[in-house]
Design an enzyme around this catalytic site. Structure first.
Site, short mmCIF file in Angstrom:
data_model
loop_
_atom_site.label_atom_id
_atom_site.label_comp_id
_atom_site.label_asym_id
_atom_site.label_seq_id
_atom_site.Cartn_x
_atom_site.Cartn_y
_atom_site.Cartn_z
N ARG A 1 -3.89 -10.14 4.55
CA ARG A 1 -4.25 -10.11 3.12
C ARG A 1 -3.04 -9.59 2.35
NH1 ARG A 1 -6.21 -6.71 -0.70
NH2 ARG A 1 -7.86 -7.50 -2.06
N LYS B 1 0.81 -1.22 0.00
CA LYS B 1 0.00 0.00 0.00
C LYS B 1 0.84 1.27 0.00
CE LYS B 1 -4.42 -1.86 1.24
NZ LYS B 1 -5.46 -2.13 2.23
#
Ligand code: HH2
Length: 267
Positions: free
Chosen positions: A241, A207
């Protein structure tokens, strides 16, 4: 508990780090099999990007993207990453077991009922605003307290709708309407989210906040992802995840062995 790894299978043309790469049922299915071989416990299959600024995808198109992949991988532990009740329902019918809804049952009024009726496990995630606008100057008084209160409210809502408490996972939604400072506070104080008492899922993989710290592009954020996940494990997270499953498997297995003094040698 052994950390559960959720491998990301994005059947989209526009996901932020792998958009277009697996935008074809055969390639997505092959990628899912590779992630399982790398040590994924769950495959999280999604047909709509949630990256900041992403455009919504119509229901028929989302179904066309994900259902063939779920059918091809039937028998594996699959979660469907969607906020649409019809997509969740058809995915569960095709073999998915978990509904991963980044809107935590807020976008589609039928979603809670679909999950309750099916007996599926669900993941309820915090997001401030909606994907198109969520990164436009997000603000909180106390991000951890507010995310915790939101997740407690959503947990109560889901239980009230008939989803058994033991079928509910919670996720602070790293990067969803959060600045770098917010993301770091949520990870540092993740134990306060874990204290709600349900398994906590974290999605830090590749991210933007990792790029803000390291200066690296998406594909080179694996080490940053691992650091964030190991610290999240230490604070009690249960499900991770990730895109880079093989690396995460080793890192989290070693971290878990260190924390518990227990391990299983896999080969
Ligand atoms: N992050 C993304 C998508 N789904 N689900 C949960 N529960 N938690 C997350 O942190 C999370 C999620 C975004 O990542 P990605 O799927 O790689 O990108 P895109 O949404 O652009 O497809």
């Amino acid at each position: 508990m052994k950390p559960l790894l959720m491998g990301v299978v994005n059947v989209t043309p526009d996901s932020f780090s792998d958009g277009g790469e697996f935008f074809d049922a055969d390639r997505a299915t092959a990628h899912g099999r590779e992630l399982l071989a790398d040590g994924a416990d769950i495959l999280d299959i999604g047909g709509e990007s949630t990256r900041p600024g992403a455009e919504p995808v119509a229901e028929e198109e989302e179904l066309r993207r994900v259902i063939p992949v779920i059918e091809a991988l039937a028998g594996k532990r699959i979660s469907i990453d969607t906020s649409k009740a019809v997509v969740a329902k058809d995915a569960l019918g095709a073999g998915a077991e978990i509904v991963n809804d980044v809107s935590a049952f807020r976008i589609d009024p039928d979603m809670a009922g679909v999950v309750a009726e099916s007996g599926a496990t669900c993941c309820l995630m915090h997001m401030l605003g909606e994907p198109r606008t969520m990164q436009d100057d997000p603000r909180y008084e106390d991000v951890v307290g507010e995310v915790r209160a939101f997740l407690e409210e959503r947990l109560a809502f889901a239980i009230e709708a008939g989803v058994p408490e033991e079928k509910i996972w919670l996720d602070p939604g790293i990067g969803f309407g959060k600045t770098l400072v917010h993301n770091l506070a949520l990870l540092r104080r993740l134990d306060e989210i874990v204290a709600i008492g349900r398994p906590v899922v974290v999605g830090t993989s590749r991210k933007r906040f990792l790029g803000a710290i390291t200066g690296r592009p998406e594909r080179e954020r694996v080490a940053g992802t691992l650091a964030a996940n190991v610290l999240a494990l230490d604070r009690g997270a249960s499900v991770f995840r990730v895109h880079d499953v093989a690396e995460a498997r080793d890192a989290l297995d070693v971290a878990a062995a260190t924390l518990t003094g227990e391990w299983t040698t896999t080969s």
